[in-house]
Design an enzyme around this catalytic site. Structure first.
Site, PDB file in Angstrom:
ATOM      1  N   LYS A 164       3.785  -5.428 -41.155  1.00 36.52           N
ATOM      2  CA  LYS A 164       2.773  -5.123 -40.146  1.00 36.52           C
ATOM      3  C   LYS A 164       1.476  -5.826 -40.505  1.00 36.52           C
ATOM      4  O   LYS A 164       1.017  -5.712 -41.639  1.00 36.52           O
ATOM      5  CB  LYS A 164       2.549  -3.613 -40.084  1.00 36.52           C
ATOM      6  N   ALA A 205       0.808  -1.225   0.000  1.00 32.00           N
ATOM      7  CA  ALA A 205       0.000   0.000   0.000  1.00 32.00           C
ATOM      8  C   ALA A 205       0.840   1.273   0.000  1.00 32.00           C
ATOM      9  O   ALA A 205       0.320   2.362  -0.226  1.00 32.00           O
ATOM     10  CB  ALA A 205      -0.931   0.004   1.208  1.00 32.00           C
ATOM     11  N   ARG A 234      11.169   6.962  -1.451  1.00 27.20           N
ATOM     12  CA  ARG A 234      12.580   6.967  -1.844  1.00 27.20           C
ATOM     13  C   ARG A 234      12.783   6.630  -3.327  1.00 27.20           C
ATOM     14  O   ARG A 234      13.862   6.821  -3.864  1.00 27.20           O
ATOM     15  CB  ARG A 234      13.362   5.973  -0.956  1.00 27.20           C
ATOM     16  N   ASP A 244       7.807  -5.225  -1.874  1.00 23.91           N
ATOM     17  CA  ASP A 244       9.002  -4.666  -2.521  1.00 23.91           C
ATOM     18  C   ASP A 244      10.211  -5.586  -2.419  1.00 23.91           C
ATOM     19  O   ASP A 244      11.342  -5.145  -2.538  1.00 23.91           O
ATOM     20  CB  ASP A 244       9.324  -3.282  -1.945  1.00 23.91           C
TER      21      ASP A 244
HETATM   22  C1  UD1 Z   1      10.673  -2.646   6.441  1.00 25.91           C
HETATM   23  C2  UD1 Z   1      10.796  -3.118   7.893  1.00 25.91           C
HETATM   24  C3  UD1 Z   1      12.272  -3.323   8.196  1.00 25.91           C
HETATM   25  C4  UD1 Z   1      12.867  -4.335   7.236  1.00 25.91           C
HETATM   26  C5  UD1 Z   1      12.610  -3.940   5.780  1.00 25.91           C
HETATM   27  C6  UD1 Z   1      12.964  -5.101   4.869  1.00 25.91           C
HETATM   28  C7  UD1 Z   1       8.941  -2.151   9.175  1.00 25.91           C
HETATM   29  C8  UD1 Z   1       8.527  -1.090  10.110  1.00 25.91           C
HETATM   30  N1  UD1 Z   1      10.221  -2.143   8.784  1.00 25.91           N
HETATM   31  O1  UD1 Z   1      11.274  -1.381   6.321  1.00 25.91           O
HETATM   32  O2  UD1 Z   1      12.431  -3.802   9.532  1.00 25.91           O
HETATM   33  O3  UD1 Z   1      14.251  -4.466   7.479  1.00 25.91           O
HETATM   34  O4  UD1 Z   1      11.222  -3.612   5.560  1.00 25.91           O
HETATM   35  O5  UD1 Z   1      12.851  -4.767   3.507  1.00 25.91           O
HETATM   36  O6  UD1 Z   1       8.117  -2.979   8.788  1.00 25.91           O
HETATM   37  N2  UD1 Z   1       3.507  -0.666   3.381  1.00 25.91           N
HETATM   38  C9  UD1 Z   1       2.136  -0.637   3.419  1.00 25.91           C
HETATM   39  N3  UD1 Z   1       1.513   0.288   4.218  1.00 25.91           N
HETATM   40  C10 UD1 Z   1       2.202   1.165   4.985  1.00 25.91           C
HETATM   41  C11 UD1 Z   1       3.616   1.127   4.944  1.00 25.91           C
HETATM   42  C12 UD1 Z   1       4.253   0.203   4.148  1.00 25.91           C
HETATM   43  O7  UD1 Z   1       1.469  -1.422   2.739  1.00 25.91           O
HETATM   44  O8  UD1 Z   1       1.554   1.953   5.674  1.00 25.91           O
HETATM   45  C13 UD1 Z   1       4.170  -1.650   2.495  1.00 25.91           C
HETATM   46  C14 UD1 Z   1       4.986  -0.998   1.410  1.00 25.91           C
HETATM   47  O9  UD1 Z   1       4.220  -0.846   0.217  1.00 25.91           O
HETATM   48  C15 UD1 Z   1       6.142  -1.970   1.194  1.00 25.91           C
HETATM   49  C16 UD1 Z   1       6.261  -2.692   2.524  1.00 25.91           C
HETATM   50  O10 UD1 Z   1       5.076  -2.409   3.254  1.00 25.91           O
HETATM   51  O11 UD1 Z   1       5.874  -2.911   0.181  1.00 25.91           O
HETATM   52  C17 UD1 Z   1       7.485  -2.262   3.307  1.00 25.91           C
HETATM   53  O12 UD1 Z   1       7.440  -0.869   3.524  1.00 25.91           O
HETATM   54  P1  UD1 Z   1       8.754   0.027   3.488  1.00 25.91           P
HETATM   55  O13 UD1 Z   1       8.358   1.429   3.742  1.00 25.91           O
HETATM   56  O14 UD1 Z   1       9.515  -0.265   2.262  1.00 25.91           O
HETATM   57  O15 UD1 Z   1       9.542  -0.528   4.765  1.00 25.91           O
HETATM   58  P2  UD1 Z   1      11.101  -0.415   5.052  1.00 25.91           P
HETATM   59  O16 UD1 Z   1      11.393   0.952   5.521  1.00 25.91           O
HETATM   60  O17 UD1 Z   1      11.874  -0.938   3.915  1.00 25.91           O
HETATM   61 CA    CA Z   2      11.368  -1.632   1.847  1.00 28.33          CA
END
Ligand code: UD1
Ligand code: CA
Length: 458
Positions: free
Chosen positions: A352, A10, A15, A103
């Site tokens: 084509k 979501a 970044r 991701d």
């Molecule tokens: C997160 C972890 C971190 C881990 C890393 C691994 C948390 C708080 N941190 O950090 O410990 O080392 O992933 O890759 O979980 N997302 C939502 N809703 C939200 C926020 C995020 O669906 O409100 C989803 C994002 O789309 C994404 C995933 O959760 O696919 C991870 O979010 P991201 O912000 O990338 O977390 P990191 O900072 O990488």
């Molecule tokens: Ca991430």
């Protein structure tokens, strides 16, 4: 034991610096989140997979719709813990809940199966996957107790200097006992200053209730790469394409300089086919055995039968090439071009929405559009089908065995009968019956001694 998989997808992905949601960005020919869904299918049927969408939810759901998974909406992105809570309603009842982040596209089916089996066979409340990184920046750090159980996960921003030095990171891949997860998920407190609910807090929460959280170490950390920036996106793309190339090579495909070719994960290639450097093979392309894909060629969403040869710098999209046909160099097939067995399409020929029959040759400099061309037709250099009259597209039909002289202009709609001849340089505007010779050009005039006569008039 039944497993539900929740994929968190979501977030915006600040970044990435993009207008598009991060999980929609592509690596190895698929969107990041598609790779995660594919890996998840190893541990759960499609209707036990829930993707949590929010940012650009419609686009993400449309992309994933063919995979028949479930969706849950997270209206405001209040962190990974909150995102998981949003999935509760949509999640079917199960013994285990595996949580993945949208991701992390390199995850393998194998790793998820082993995680599920480890949690299923343990008394722990949850198991999560960790690895050691030389450069752990950006990841949550995993703090173990004396028995190697997880005491807590600390996000980088909250780390003390000593914690920041820890190289053991949280991959974001967890398998929970469903009852304990849903019972305690609401105990996550928002973390200041952003007020986000961190799913990572669950480790410490489960501990306070006397439950153990296990860490499973994975040696090959490349699989756990989380994509936050476009630099990491390029890393993932490279790794996914290397993985695909290695799989194809083990299946009997020769790939010269594999680090230079791009082959999407959906592509299939038969044994003893040779792929030359810098080729790109994309989409749902299927290539048979004993083919050759020349250097710099791009083949997208097309089907090439056994023995087809694609010479360098040729573009083929949404088309079909039959057995042993040869295309290129520098040819272009697009929009449902259909090239028959043993046919030849040579340099600077564009085809084509046309069919060329078996053994038909168009070797140099031609445009064939909206044409139905029989077998063994010789299409001379410079032949053009004038398929567009300014209003609509018209069709050209050429019977088998016809000979189209060089630089012929075929004004469609037009039918050229079998075994007929068109004189070179003709503009053909009327149908030609079979076995006829048609000429449509000014008769040549020769003025003898012309220079001599001109001098006299000066
Ligand atoms: C997160 C972890 C971190 C881990 C890393 C691994 C948390 C708080 N941190 O950090 O410990 O080392 O992933 O890759 O979980 N997302 C939502 N809703 C939200 C926020 C995020 O669906 O409100 C989803 C994002 O789309 C994404 C995933 O959760 O696919 C991870 O979010 P991201 O912000 O990338 O977390 P990191 O900072 O990488
Ligand atoms: Ca991430």
């Amino acid at each position: 034991m039944t497993t539900t998989v929740v994929i968190l997808a979501a977030g915006l992905g600040t970044r990435m610096r993009s207008k598009r949601a991060k999980v929609l960005h592509r690596a190895g020919g698929l969107a990041l989140v598609e790779h995660v869904v594919e890996a998840a299918r190893a541990v759960a049927p499609a209707d036990s997979i829930v993707a949590v969408t929010g940012h650009q939810a419609e686009a993400v759901e449309e992309l994933l719709a063919p995979r028949k998974i479930r969706f849950a909406r997270q209206k405001k992105q209040k962190g990974t813990g909150h995102a998981l809570a949003c999935a509760r309603e949509a999640a079917p009842p199960s013994d285990l809940v595996m949580v993945l982040y949208g991701d992390t596209p390199l995850l393998s089916a194998d790793t998820l199966t082993r995680l599920r089996d480890a949690q299923a066979g343990s008394t722990a409340a949850a198991t999560l996957i960790t690895t050691s990184l030389d450069a752990p920046a950006g990841y949550g750090r995993v703090i173990l107790d004396a028995t190697d159980a997880v005491r807590a996960i600390v996000e980088e921003k909250a780390c003390t200097p000593e914690q920041r030095a820890i190289r053991l990171i949280n991959s974001g891949i967890y398998c929970f006992r469903a009852d304990l997860l849903w019972a305690h998920l609401s105990e996550i407190q928002p973390t200041l200053p952003a007020g986000e609910y961190y799913l990572t807090d669950m480790a410490a929460i489960l501990n306070t209730h006397g439950h153990r959280v296990e860490a499973r170490h994975v040696a090959d950390s490349s699989e756990l790469l989380g994509i936050n920036t476009r630099i990491e996106l390029a890393d993932a793309d490279r790794l996914l394409r290397r993985r695909k190339a290695e799989q194809l090579m083990l299946e009997g495909v020769t790939i010269e300089r594999p680090e230079t070719v791009s082959i999407d994960s959906s592509v299939r290639i038969g044994m003893d086919t040779i792929v030359e450097p810098f080729a790109r093979i994309l989409g749902e392309t299927v290539i048979g055995e004993d083919c050759r894909i020349g250097a710099g060629a791009i083949v997208e969403s097309s089907v090439l039968a056994d023995g087809a040869i694609v010479r360098p710098y040729t573009l083929i999209a949404d088309s079909r090439v039959a057995e042993k046909a040869q295309i290129g160099p520098f040819a272009r097939l697009r929009m449902n071009a259909n090239i028959g067995m043993d046919a030849r399409v040579g340099n600077f020929v564009e085809v084509k929405k046309s069919r060329l029959g078996a053994g038909t040759k168009a070797q140099h400099l031609a445009y064939l559009g909206d044409a139905e061309i029989g077998d063994r037709v010789n299409v001379g250099a410079g032949t053009i089908t004038c398929n567009f009259d300014g209003v609509k597209k018209n069709e050209t039909r050429i019977g088998s065995g016809a000979f189209i002289g060089s630089n012929s202009t075929l004004v469609a709609p037009l039918e050229v009968g079998a075994e007929s001849y068109l004189g070179a340089g003709s503009v053909i505007t009327e149908d030609v019956p079979k076995q006829a010779l048609a000429l449509g050009r000014a008769r040549q005039v020769v003025k003898t001694d012309w220079i001599e006569k001109r001098k006299k008039t000066e």
